[in-house]
Design a protein around this motif. Structure first.
Motif, PDB file in Angstrom:
ATOM      1  N   HIS A  80       0.697  -1.123   0.095  1.00  0.00           N
ATOM      2  CA  HIS A  80       0.017   0.138   0.062  1.00  0.00           C
ATOM      3  C   HIS A  80       0.736   1.303   0.049  1.00  0.00           C
ATOM      4  CE1 HIS A  80      -4.105  -1.454   0.389  1.00  0.00           C
ATOM      5  NE2 HIS A  80      -3.625  -2.338   1.049  1.00  0.00           N
ATOM      6  N   GLU A  81       1.801   1.174   0.671  1.00  0.00           N
ATOM      7  CA  GLU A  81       3.019   2.063   0.697  1.00  0.00           C
ATOM      8  C   GLU A  81       3.506   2.517  -0.814  1.00  0.00           C
ATOM      9  OE1 GLU A  81       7.513   3.460   2.201  1.00  0.00           O
ATOM     10  OE2 GLU A  81       6.194   1.943   3.345  1.00  0.00           O
ATOM     11  N   TRP A  82       3.822   1.429  -1.404  1.00  0.00           N
ATOM     12  CA  TRP A  82       4.303   1.597  -2.781  1.00  0.00           C
ATOM     13  C   TRP A  82       3.144   2.065  -3.734  1.00  0.00           C
ATOM     14  CZ3 TRP A  82       6.906  -3.711  -2.979  1.00  0.00           C
ATOM     15  CH2 TRP A  82       8.047  -4.115  -2.355  1.00  0.00           C
ATOM     16  N   LYS A  83       2.228   1.734  -3.441  1.00  0.00           N
ATOM     17  CA  LYS A  83       0.818   2.080  -4.475  1.00  0.00           C
ATOM     18  C   LYS A  83       0.702   3.696  -4.273  1.00  0.00           C
ATOM     19  CE  LYS A  83      -3.961   1.505  -4.951  1.00  0.00           C
ATOM     20  NZ  LYS A  83      -4.559   2.681  -4.723  1.00  0.00           N
ATOM     21  N   LYS A  84       0.664   4.167  -3.049  1.00  0.00           N
ATOM     22  CA  LYS A  84       0.360   5.503  -2.963  1.00  0.00           C
ATOM     23  C   LYS A  84       1.506   6.425  -3.484  1.00  0.00           C
ATOM     24  CE  LYS A  84      -0.523   8.864   1.059  1.00  0.00           C
ATOM     25  NZ  LYS A  84       0.453   9.788   0.666  1.00  0.00           N
ATOM     26  N   ARG A  85       2.961   5.914  -3.262  1.00  0.00           N
ATOM     27  CA  ARG A  85       4.059   6.602  -3.892  1.00  0.00           C
ATOM     28  C   ARG A  85       4.108   6.712  -5.404  1.00  0.00           C
ATOM     29  NH1 ARG A  85       8.925   5.277   0.446  1.00  0.00           N
ATOM     30  NH2 ARG A  85       8.185   6.362   2.165  1.00  0.00           N
ATOM     31  N   ILE A  86       3.525   5.610  -5.997  1.00  0.00           N
ATOM     32  CA  ILE A  86       3.677   5.632  -7.469  1.00  0.00           C
ATOM     33  C   ILE A  86       2.571   6.402  -7.848  1.00  0.00           C
ATOM     34  CG2 ILE A  86       3.106   4.225  -9.358  1.00  0.00           C
ATOM     35  CD1 ILE A  86       4.582   1.892  -7.907  1.00  0.00           C
ATOM     36  N   GLU A  87       1.351   6.440  -7.159  1.00  0.00           N
ATOM     37  CA  GLU A  87       0.409   7.215  -7.347  1.00  0.00           C
ATOM     38  C   GLU A  87       0.755   8.981  -7.556  1.00  0.00           C
ATOM     39  OE1 GLU A  87      -3.463   4.759  -6.163  1.00  0.00           O
ATOM     40  OE2 GLU A  87      -2.709   6.110  -4.603  1.00  0.00           O
ATOM     41  N   GLU A  88       1.723   9.250  -6.647  1.00  0.00           N
ATOM     42  CA  GLU A  88       2.051  10.672  -6.476  1.00  0.00           C
ATOM     43  C   GLU A  88       3.313  10.968  -7.307  1.00  0.00           C
ATOM     44  OE1 GLU A  88       2.592  10.735  -2.243  1.00  0.00           O
ATOM     45  OE2 GLU A  88       0.490  10.819  -1.902  1.00  0.00           O
ATOM     46  N   MET A  89       4.003   9.939  -7.905  1.00  0.00           N
ATOM     47  CA  MET A  89       5.217   9.975  -8.830  1.00  0.00           C
ATOM     48  C   MET A  89       5.105  10.774 -10.148  1.00  0.00           C
ATOM     49  SD  MET A  89       7.610   6.796  -9.656  1.00  0.00           S
ATOM     50  CE  MET A  89       7.528   6.073  -8.122  1.00  0.00           C
ATOM     51  N   PRO A  90       6.024  11.597 -10.208  1.00  0.00           N
ATOM     52  CA  PRO A  90       5.846  12.370 -11.485  1.00  0.00           C
ATOM     53  C   PRO A  90       6.127  11.359 -12.514  1.00  0.00           C
ATOM     54  CG  PRO A  90       7.550  13.588 -10.075  1.00  0.00           C
ATOM     55  CD  PRO A  90       7.081  12.146  -9.499  1.00  0.00           C
ATOM     56  N   ASN A  91       5.480  11.611 -13.758  1.00  0.00           N
ATOM     57  CA  ASN A  91       5.650  10.715 -15.104  1.00  0.00           C
ATOM     58  C   ASN A  91       7.034  10.332 -15.372  1.00  0.00           C
ATOM     59  OD1 ASN A  91       2.937  10.181 -15.172  1.00  0.00           O
ATOM     60  ND2 ASN A  91       2.566  11.776 -16.679  1.00  0.00           N
ATOM     61  N   ASN A  92       7.948  11.564 -15.511  1.00  0.00           N
ATOM     62  CA  ASN A  92       9.439  11.172 -15.815  1.00  0.00           C
ATOM     63  C   ASN A  92       9.929  10.387 -15.195  1.00  0.00           C
ATOM     64  OD1 ASN A  92       9.318  13.317 -13.913  1.00  0.00           O
ATOM     65  ND2 ASN A  92      11.397  13.777 -14.462  1.00  0.00           N
ATOM     66  N   LEU A  93       9.989  10.273 -13.455  1.00  0.00           N
ATOM     67  CA  LEU A  93      10.534   9.432 -12.797  1.00  0.00           C
ATOM     68  C   LEU A  93       9.823   8.151 -12.916  1.00  0.00           C
ATOM     69  CD1 LEU A  93      11.049  11.538  -9.390  1.00  0.00           C
ATOM     70  CD2 LEU A  93      12.671  11.045 -11.444  1.00  0.00           C
ATOM     71  N   PHE A  94       8.503   7.821 -13.015  1.00  0.00           N
ATOM     72  CA  PHE A  94       7.782   6.573 -13.253  1.00  0.00           C
ATOM     73  C   PHE A  94       8.283   5.978 -14.568  1.00  0.00           C
ATOM     74  CE2 PHE A  94       4.602   4.100 -15.351  1.00  0.00           C
ATOM     75  CZ  PHE A  94       4.404   3.321 -14.420  1.00  0.00           C
ATOM     76  N   VAL A  95       8.441   6.662 -15.488  1.00  0.00           N
ATOM     77  CA  VAL A  95       9.186   5.970 -16.636  1.00  0.00           C
ATOM     78  C   VAL A  95      10.615   5.337 -16.223  1.00  0.00           C
ATOM     79  CG1 VAL A  95       9.769   6.398 -19.231  1.00  0.00           C
ATOM     80  CG2 VAL A  95       7.758   7.200 -18.410  1.00  0.00           C
ATOM     81  N   GLN A  96      11.269   6.242 -15.603  1.00  0.00           N
ATOM     82  CA  GLN A  96      12.653   5.860 -15.297  1.00  0.00           C
ATOM     83  C   GLN A  96      12.674   4.661 -14.629  1.00  0.00           C
ATOM     84  OE1 GLN A  96      15.638   8.882 -14.085  1.00  0.00           O
ATOM     85  NE2 GLN A  96      16.448   7.394 -12.540  1.00  0.00           N
ATOM     86  N   MET A  97      11.963   4.469 -13.506  1.00  0.00           N
ATOM     87  CA  MET A  97      11.768   3.297 -12.851  1.00  0.00           C
ATOM     88  C   MET A  97      11.218   2.034 -13.505  1.00  0.00           C
ATOM     89  SD  MET A  97       9.275   2.792  -9.309  1.00  0.00           S
ATOM     90  CE  MET A  97       7.822   2.288 -10.196  1.00  0.00           C
ATOM     91  N   ALA A  98      10.404   2.229 -14.491  1.00  0.00           N
ATOM     92  CA  ALA A  98       9.893   1.158 -15.298  1.00  0.00           C
ATOM     93  C   ALA A  98      11.132   0.527 -16.142  1.00  0.00           C
ATOM     94  CB  ALA A  98       8.693   1.789 -16.333  1.00  0.00           C
ATOM     95  N   MET A  99      11.830   1.412 -16.731  1.00  0.00           N
ATOM     96  CA  MET A  99      13.007   1.066 -17.571  1.00  0.00           C
ATOM     97  C   MET A  99      14.084   0.453 -16.798  1.00  0.00           C
ATOM     98  SD  MET A  99      13.298   4.524 -19.901  1.00  0.00           S
ATOM     99  CE  MET A  99      14.310   3.973 -21.335  1.00  0.00           C
ATOM    100  N   LEU A 100      14.330   0.862 -15.718  1.00  0.00           N
ATOM    101  CA  LEU A 100      15.226   0.415 -14.549  1.00  0.00           C
ATOM    102  C   LEU A 100      14.832  -1.086 -14.279  1.00  0.00           C
ATOM    103  CD1 LEU A 100      16.213   3.144 -12.229  1.00  0.00           C
ATOM    104  CD2 LEU A 100      17.823   1.909 -13.650  1.00  0.00           C
ATOM    105  N   ASN A 101      13.607  -1.483 -14.224  1.00  0.00           N
ATOM    106  CA  ASN A 101      12.885  -2.764 -13.862  1.00  0.00           C
ATOM    107  C   ASN A 101      13.417  -3.836 -15.063  1.00  0.00           C
ATOM    108  OD1 ASN A 101      12.172  -2.188 -11.341  1.00  0.00           O
ATOM    109  ND2 ASN A 101       9.925  -1.900 -12.000  1.00  0.00           N
ATOM    110  N   HIS A 102      13.522  -3.383 -16.306  1.00  0.00           N
ATOM    111  CA  HIS A 102      14.005  -3.911 -17.319  1.00  0.00           C
ATOM    112  C   HIS A 102      15.351  -4.034 -17.195  1.00  0.00           C
ATOM    113  CE1 HIS A 102      10.081  -4.608 -19.449  1.00  0.00           C
ATOM    114  NE2 HIS A 102       9.806  -3.737 -19.031  1.00  0.00           N
ATOM    115  N   LEU A 103      16.097  -3.072 -17.137  1.00  0.00           N
ATOM    116  CA  LEU A 103      17.702  -3.052 -17.128  1.00  0.00           C
ATOM    117  C   LEU A 103      18.256  -3.965 -16.352  1.00  0.00           C
ATOM    118  CD1 LEU A 103      20.396  -1.784 -18.046  1.00  0.00           C
ATOM    119  CD2 LEU A 103      19.858   0.006 -16.298  1.00  0.00           C
TER     120      LEU A 103
END
Length: 310
Positions: A80-103
């Protein structure tokens, strides 16, 4: 030595400030060592900001979608903590996080295959250093640094590591779970239980976790910044060919490409590969032509001799 040559010995070397000659000098130095450059690329021109926001919110919901009272209490709280933080996360940082998960899992696979043939003792221990966004670890960095653990573990179930013949994997063996642990954990995943899949010990792979450092004090991070910026400028046609032409020599040759291109699946389709007209295909072709083979020269010569005999 290069920084002294450029007159910035006590300053941070930023990729965006270097010209073609300086960048080519950096690449020539790195080519003398057995380093591997991993490049994950996305084209944000294919998505609108609204589509990314929608995908981010759906991803956040997925953090808690399958939780049940049977899950450990601390797991439920953390999700639930991760859910809340991702909801509040700026799009550019979310995209970076998604790419790191692949990297990360992609890099682990390539490094294991590559160094098992050249410097197998390098696989005995992993150290992960990340260029910090700020003096303090940001919310996005904290979420990603924690969430990568279950992500990487689940990834090792769905896509187990590949071991190719000819490599020395003895130094990497201690990164696997014991057989007993594998069986216990596989009970959570019925479809894998019968297959006897070996899973990675994520905590061993990630060592003590991710160290976030200021690139001003770390020449290694400055080198990474130069290489990533070089690739970006090459794709966007903002750097002359003589500056980036040898960058591919640091990549590992792969089919269909030594570069991993990803796109957020905003429409939720089953489409695995999407074909588009790319404005930077010529850059990709040049980098792929220069990429170094996974197999050593000795192995390639042996394969050629075998083919002639056959």
């Amino acid at each position: 030595q290069l920084k002294r040559l450029w007159g910035i010995a006590n300053q941070e070397a930023k990729g965006k400030d270097l010209d073609e000659r300086q960048i080519s000098q950096v690449i020539e130095v790195l080519k003398r060592f057995d380093v591997v450059f991993k490049l994950i690329v996305t084209d944000l021109g294919l998505l609108t900001d609204h589509e990314i926001s929608d995908f981010r919110l759906k991803s956040a919901s997925g953090m808690t979608m399958h939780l049940t009272p049977e899950h450990p209490a601390d797991t439920i709280v953390k999700a639930h903590e991760w859910k809340k933080r991702i909801e509040e996360m700026p799009n550019n940082l979310f995209v970076q996080m998604a790419m790191l998960n692949h990297l990360i899992p992609d890099a682990v696979q390539d490094l294991v295959l590559y160094y098992a043939r050249r410097l197998p003792n390098e696989l005995g221990k992993f150290h992960w250093v990340v260029d910090a966004k700020d003096k303090q670890i940001t919310t996005a960095e904290k979420v990603w640094a924690e969430a990568i653990y279950p992500f990487l573990y689940n990834h090792s179930l769905v896509q187990p590591l590949i071991y190719a013949e000819g490599g020395d994997y003895s130094y990497f063996d201690n990164h696997q779970h014991s057989k007993r642990t594998q069986v216990a954990r596989a009970k959570e995943f019925a479809e894998y239980k019968e297959k006897g899949i070996e899973t990675l010990s994520v905590r061993k792979i990630l060592g003590g976790g991710f160290v976030f450092q200021d690139s001003k004090k770390n020449n290694g991070l400055q080198l990474v910044d130069i290489l990533v910026n070089t690739a970006q400028r090459a794709f966007n046609d903002k750097l002359q060919h003589n500056g980036w032409k040898e960058l591919g020599a640091l990549l590992i040759s792969k089919i269909p490409s030594s570069i991993s291109f990803i796109s957020l699946n905003v429409k939720g389709t089953d489409e695995k590969i999407r074909t588009i007209q790319s404005p930077f295909f010529h850059v990709v072709d040049t980098l792929n032509e220069k990429a170094k083979p996974l197999w050593t020269i000795k192995e390639r010569l042996a394969a050629q001799r075998q083919n002639k005999r056959e």
